[in-house]
Design a protein around this motif. Structure first.
Motif, short mmCIF file in Angstrom:
data_model
loop_
_atom_site.label_atom_id
_atom_site.label_comp_id
_atom_site.label_asym_id
_atom_site.label_seq_id
_atom_site.Cartn_x
_atom_site.Cartn_y
_atom_site.Cartn_z
N PRO A 17 60.00 47.92 29.74
CA PRO A 17 58.79 47.13 29.54
C PRO A 17 58.55 46.08 30.62
O PRO A 17 57.45 45.54 30.70
N TRP A 52 57.70 53.43 28.24
CA TRP A 52 57.44 52.00 28.46
C TRP A 52 58.42 51.16 27.64
O TRP A 52 58.91 50.14 28.13
N SER A 53 58.72 51.57 26.42
CA SER A 53 59.59 50.75 25.57
C SER A 53 60.98 50.57 26.18
O SER A 53 61.64 49.57 25.95
N PRO A 77 50.86 44.38 28.98
CA PRO A 77 51.63 45.55 29.39
C PRO A 77 50.72 46.69 29.82
O PRO A 77 49.61 46.82 29.31
N ARG A 83 61.07 46.41 19.64
CA ARG A 83 60.15 47.03 20.61
C ARG A 83 59.50 48.27 19.98
O ARG A 83 58.37 48.62 20.30
#
Length: 189
Positions: free
Chosen positions: A160, A156-157, A103, A42
């Motif tokens: 996700p 976000w990582s 995303p 990621r």
């Protein structure tokens, strides 16, 4: 809630905690935790060098392969000049619930600065890189902690959505490990 968590990180990493003596071993353990996150696909798939392609590997999309649509990590770091990252990686605040959907984060998607490329870099080499502000976009330990605590990309990582894989822990834990590693003198394996 985030402010409370950051306050806890600050208290746990205050000068009083440092005065208690952070050992090299504790610093190396913190580094192992940092590397476990930094080496997760990621993170590594976008932390690519100049002229390289972001990757789709180790994320459940089948065999590892370069990002599609001719996206390259050029000087602009926005993807392909004809198709910037934000074409598919939507700027928005909606939940990332649908698998394999574009995303979304609250700012325009782009690749990290070239100084922060580490795709394929082993633990000891990445450790040396993280110790060198010239290779971290000018960030020392305090700036890295701030970046990890405030970046929408880092946040976000860790969340996700859409069944996407994510690194272990949280942004708060990662920032705390970087702070601890720094207080231990940033030891490398």
């Amino acid at each position: 809630m985030r402010k409370t968590l950051l306050s806890l990180v600050f208290v746990a990493t205050s000068p009083a905690a440092f005065a208690q003596g952070i050992t090299r071993e504790e610093g190396l353990t913190a580094w192992d935790n940092i590397y476990a996150v930094a080496s997760h696909p990621r993170c590594t798939n976008c932390h690519v060098g100049p002229g390289k392609e972001p990757m789709w590997e180790g994320l459940g999309y089948g065999p590892g392969r370069p990002h599609g649509m001719g996206v390259r990590a050029d000087d602009s770091r926005i993807g392909a000049n004809s198709i910037p990252c934000r074409t598919c990686h939507v700027t928005g605040t909606q939940a990332n619930a649908a698998p394999h959907a574009a995303p979304q984060i609250e700012i325009a998607w782009h690749l990290p600065p070239v100084e922060l490329s580490w795709h394929g870099v082993q633990s000891a080499d990445l450790c040396v890189q993280f110790r060198d502000p010239a290779r971290t976009g000018g960030m020392g330990i305090a700036e890295l902690v701030d970046h990890l605590s405030s970046s929408p990309f880092v946040a976000w990582s860790f969340a996700p959505g859409g069944g996407r894989s994510k690194p272990q822990g949280s942004t708060t834990e990662l920032a705390a490990n970087v702070e601890l590693w720094g207080q231990a003198g940033s030891p490398c394996p």
